[in-house]
Scaffold this motif. Structure first.
Motif, PDB file in Angstrom:
ATOM      1  N   GLU A   1       0.865  -1.189   0.000  1.00  0.00           N
ATOM      2  CA  GLU A   1       0.000   0.000   0.000  1.00  0.00           C
ATOM      3  C   GLU A   1       0.895   1.230   0.000  1.00  0.00           C
ATOM      4  O   GLU A   1       1.991   1.203   0.567  1.00  0.00           O
TER       5      GLU A   1
ATOM      6  N   ASN B   1      -6.962   3.882  -6.517  1.00  0.00           N
ATOM      7  CA  ASN B   1      -6.405   3.259  -7.727  1.00  0.00           C
ATOM      8  C   ASN B   1      -5.410   2.159  -7.369  1.00  0.00           C
ATOM      9  O   ASN B   1      -4.794   2.181  -6.291  1.00  0.00           O
ATOM     10  N   THR B   2      -5.224   1.251  -8.302  1.00  0.00           N
ATOM     11  CA  THR B   2      -4.177   0.252  -8.156  1.00  0.00           C
ATOM     12  C   THR B   2      -3.136   0.538  -9.238  1.00  0.00           C
ATOM     13  O   THR B   2      -3.485   0.796 -10.387  1.00  0.00           O
TER      14      THR B   2
ATOM     15  N   GLU C   1       2.049  -4.847  -7.842  1.00  0.00           N
ATOM     16  CA  GLU C   1       0.858  -4.000  -7.857  1.00  0.00           C
ATOM     17  C   GLU C   1       0.765  -3.279  -6.521  1.00  0.00           C
ATOM     18  O   GLU C   1       1.024  -3.885  -5.462  1.00  0.00           O
ATOM     19  N   TRP C   2       0.411  -2.046  -6.581  1.00  0.00           N
ATOM     20  CA  TRP C   2       0.323  -1.232  -5.363  1.00  0.00           C
ATOM     21  C   TRP C   2      -1.052  -0.581  -5.308  1.00  0.00           C
ATOM     22  O   TRP C   2      -1.571  -0.146  -6.322  1.00  0.00           O
ATOM     23  N   ARG C   3      -1.579  -0.515  -4.082  1.00  0.00           N
ATOM     24  CA  ARG C   3      -2.879   0.125  -3.907  1.00  0.00           C
ATOM     25  C   ARG C   3      -2.655   1.488  -3.233  1.00  0.00           C
ATOM     26  O   ARG C   3      -1.939   1.586  -2.237  1.00  0.00           O
TER      27      ARG C   3
END
Lengths: 392, 231
Positions: free
Chosen positions: A152, A170-171, A178-180
């Motif tokens: 995150e 957004n991701t 992948e980052w949120r």
């Protein structure tokens, strides 16, 4: 003296009232000055905005450790052993958990600029919650703080404003991960708002950095006091670090980019020369246009000084009018304008143009100098105008 | 030299240098003008009338000789002292009025008073009196472009007399006016001479205008003949 003031004032009033006869030439002079001042102010406001963004980030309460000889965070690197040694340095404030320090990793990711749709470097900073507490003026604007140990991140307001795709919720795909985005933050408009923040351990793992970091921030027990730390660093042969207050570090970074103001000043000076030649032409035309009136006044007994000052003041009034127009335009067009440029660590620094009273005063000074130089020679001609012209 | 004379010119010469040539306008010119005179200076173009007027008005200086005004030499005064002398002693009336187009009639008339230490209210009072004298009290706020030629010349006369100078110098004051208006202006000058004791020196081409003067000087090729003496 009273007579000199009243006759000079009368000449000034007459000159100013006769301006409509030379409307287009006078407007050209006003416009030329306005452009020069607006351009100068644009550069100064950019420089000021950049400086405030960087200097505003620095605190006197925080010591910043970089590897010895590193000019910026990006080319620094410190191993865990170095961090542990730093933690034992004197002069660092402590709390229940021990010395208040924050080891931070600083990597570069790509972002797409909203303005140009081109890729630019953004800093992704891995840090611990202690590091966030050290940032003066930190405020979570939207969402929440990242959860340690997860992919995150939180995003600075500057990044949100200037770059696409960083909205909360957004991701993002950065590299292979992948980052949120779970929140956005502000730090009072300073350089940290140009960053993405995530958990240090996660960044170390994703970027295969092991336990190494790039910088260590340490809360000082006494603001600005580095003497004890410096002595410790010098006497500890295992340590190869440079230490300075965070404030001094960012001041140095902003100095590296002070070329912007100089660039603006040089461009404005070159343009001012052009404006000056136009203004000289305008003022010589003005004197020629008023030749009979000047000679008549001299015949009536008006002094050469009043003819001189009347013309000089006319030039300065036109230049001031141009300066004011330029300042107002620059204020409306540029104050608060967001921009980003390459900072000291090859990453984008998002900043806002900042117009202020002292910058406007600099612009007006420039206008007055143009007015004075363009007025003084025609004024001399006006003062030497043959009185006999009144009889022709 | 007696104090009856306002002007005394002794052996005045005026030459202009043009390239390698020296052009002589006057040589050895002697002239006296009494206080209270109304003098018309006539002569063909190029005879030196305006040059003489300029010398008398202190806007030009002689190459040789002496010019005394009320017993004091003015031919050697510096430019700034001459400007002060003109402000204190001379009122000018020009052929083309030379009003400031951006100022209204009252402001034009006020100009010479700005060279004095009078307060604003005193200046206003003097301006009103001068405009009253020339019959234009109701046109004080009018711009020159809103006035006829005759009215503009009357404003110029008001400007010339507002600071109460001893001497009025008139350069073709009716040259740009029709006959009837010219007569009005000349009568006004005559009034200023007779009733207010102003010494008036007027350059003119017009013999009808010269009749209003009490003395006419004829100038030709830099030498002038006083008609009264010639007769």
């Amino acid at each position: 003296m009273f007579s000199f003031i009243s006759q000079t004032w009368a000449v000034i009033v007459m000159n100013v009232r006769s301006l409509p006869r030379r409307l287009w030439m006078s407007l050209a002079m006003v416009l030329a000055n306005a452009v020069v001042v607006a351009i100068l102010l644009a550069f100064l406001a950019m420089d000021k905005g950049f400086e405030v963004t960087l200097k505003g980030a620095g605190s006197d309460d925080v010591a910043l450790f970089l590897r010895g000889g590193s000019a910026a965070e990006l080319n620094s690197g410190l191993g865990r052993d170095q961090v542990n040694l730093i933690a034992t340095a004197p002069g660092i404030a402590s709390n229940a958990n021990g010395p208040i320090i924050s080891a931070e990793l600083y990597v570069i990711v790509d972002g797409i600029k909203r303005s140009t749709k081109t890729e630019a470097n953004l800093p992704l900073r891995g840090l611990e919650l202690t590091g966030i507490e050290m940032r003066n003026g930190f405020q979570l604007q939207e969402g929440r703080m990242f959860t340690p140990g997860t992919n995150e991140l939180v995003v600075g307001q500057g990044v949100l404003r200037e770059f696409e795709g960083f909205e909360v919720g957004n991701t993002l795909r950065i590299g292979k991960s992948e980052w949120r985005i779970v929140g956005s933050f502000s730090t009072g408009g300073n350089v940290f708002e140009s960053e993405l923040w995530a958990d240090l351990n996660v960044i170390q793992s994703v970027y295969n950095r092991g336990s190494s970091v790039q910088t260590v921030r340490a809360k000082l027990s006494e603001s600005g006091q580095l003497d004890a730390i410096n002595a410790y660093v010098e006497n500890e042969p295992q340590l190869n670090v440079d230490v300075q207050t965070e404030k001094a570090y960012f001041a140095g970074q902003s100095k590296n980019l002070s070329y912007m103001a100089w660039f603006g000043k040089i461009i404005s000076a070159v343009m001012a020369l052009g404006a000056l030649s136009g203004a000289l032409n305008t003022m010589y035309t003005s004197v020629a246009d008023r030749a009979k009136e000047i000679a008549t006044l001299r015949t009536l007994g008006f002094s050469t000084g009043s003819a001189f000052l009347g013309t000089l003041v006319e030039a300065m009034v036109l230049a001031m009018a141009g300066g004011l127009v330029g300042a107002v335009c620059a204020y409306l067009l540029f104050d608060g304008l967001n921009a980003s440029t390459l900072g000291g660590s090859f990453t984008q620094v998002v900043f806002s143009f900042q117009m202020s009273g002292d910058l406007i005063a600099q612009g007006m000074k420039m206008a007055l100098v143009i007015g004075f130089v363009s007025g003084v020679f025609p004024a001399w001609r006006a003062a030497r105008m043959p009185v006999l012209l009144a009889f022709r | 030299m007696t104090t009856e004379h306002l002007f005394d010119l002794q052996k005045v010469a005026k030459r202009f240098v043009k390239g390698k040539d020296s052009i002589t306008i006057f040589d050895n010119l002697d002239l006296s003008i009494n206080k209270g005179d109304f003098v018309a200076i006539m002569g063909p173009s190029g005879s030196g009338k305006t040059t003489l007027l300029n010398l008398l008005g202190g806007v030009d200086q002689p190459t040789e000789g002496e010019i005394s005004f009320d017993g004091q030499r003015i031919d050697k005064l510096s430019e700034n002292l001459l400007a002060k002398w003109r402000a204190n002693n001379v009122g000018y009336i020009f052929q083309f009025y030379n009003l400031m187009p951006m100022l209204n009639a009252a402001r034009n008339v006020e100009l010479p008073l700005l060279l004095t230490n009078l307060s604003s209210s005193e200046r206003k009072q003097s301006v009103a009196t001068a405009l009253e004298l020339v019959g234009l009290a109701d046109r004080a706020k009018h711009m020159p472009s809103e006035l006829s030629g005759g009215q503009q010349q009357r404003v110029a006369i008001a400007r010339a007399v507002v600071s109460d100078p001893k001497l009025l110098l008139c350069d073709e004051p009716t040259g740009d006016l029709d006959r009837a208006t010219a007569d009005e202006i000349l009568k006004m000058l005559q009034l200023l001479n007779r009733e207010f004791g102003k010494t008036i020196i007027m350059v003119t081409h017009d013999p009808s205008a010269a009749k209003y003067a009490n003395r006419t000087l004829h100038l030709d090729k830099g030498k002038f003949v006083d008609r009264e003496l010639a007769a």
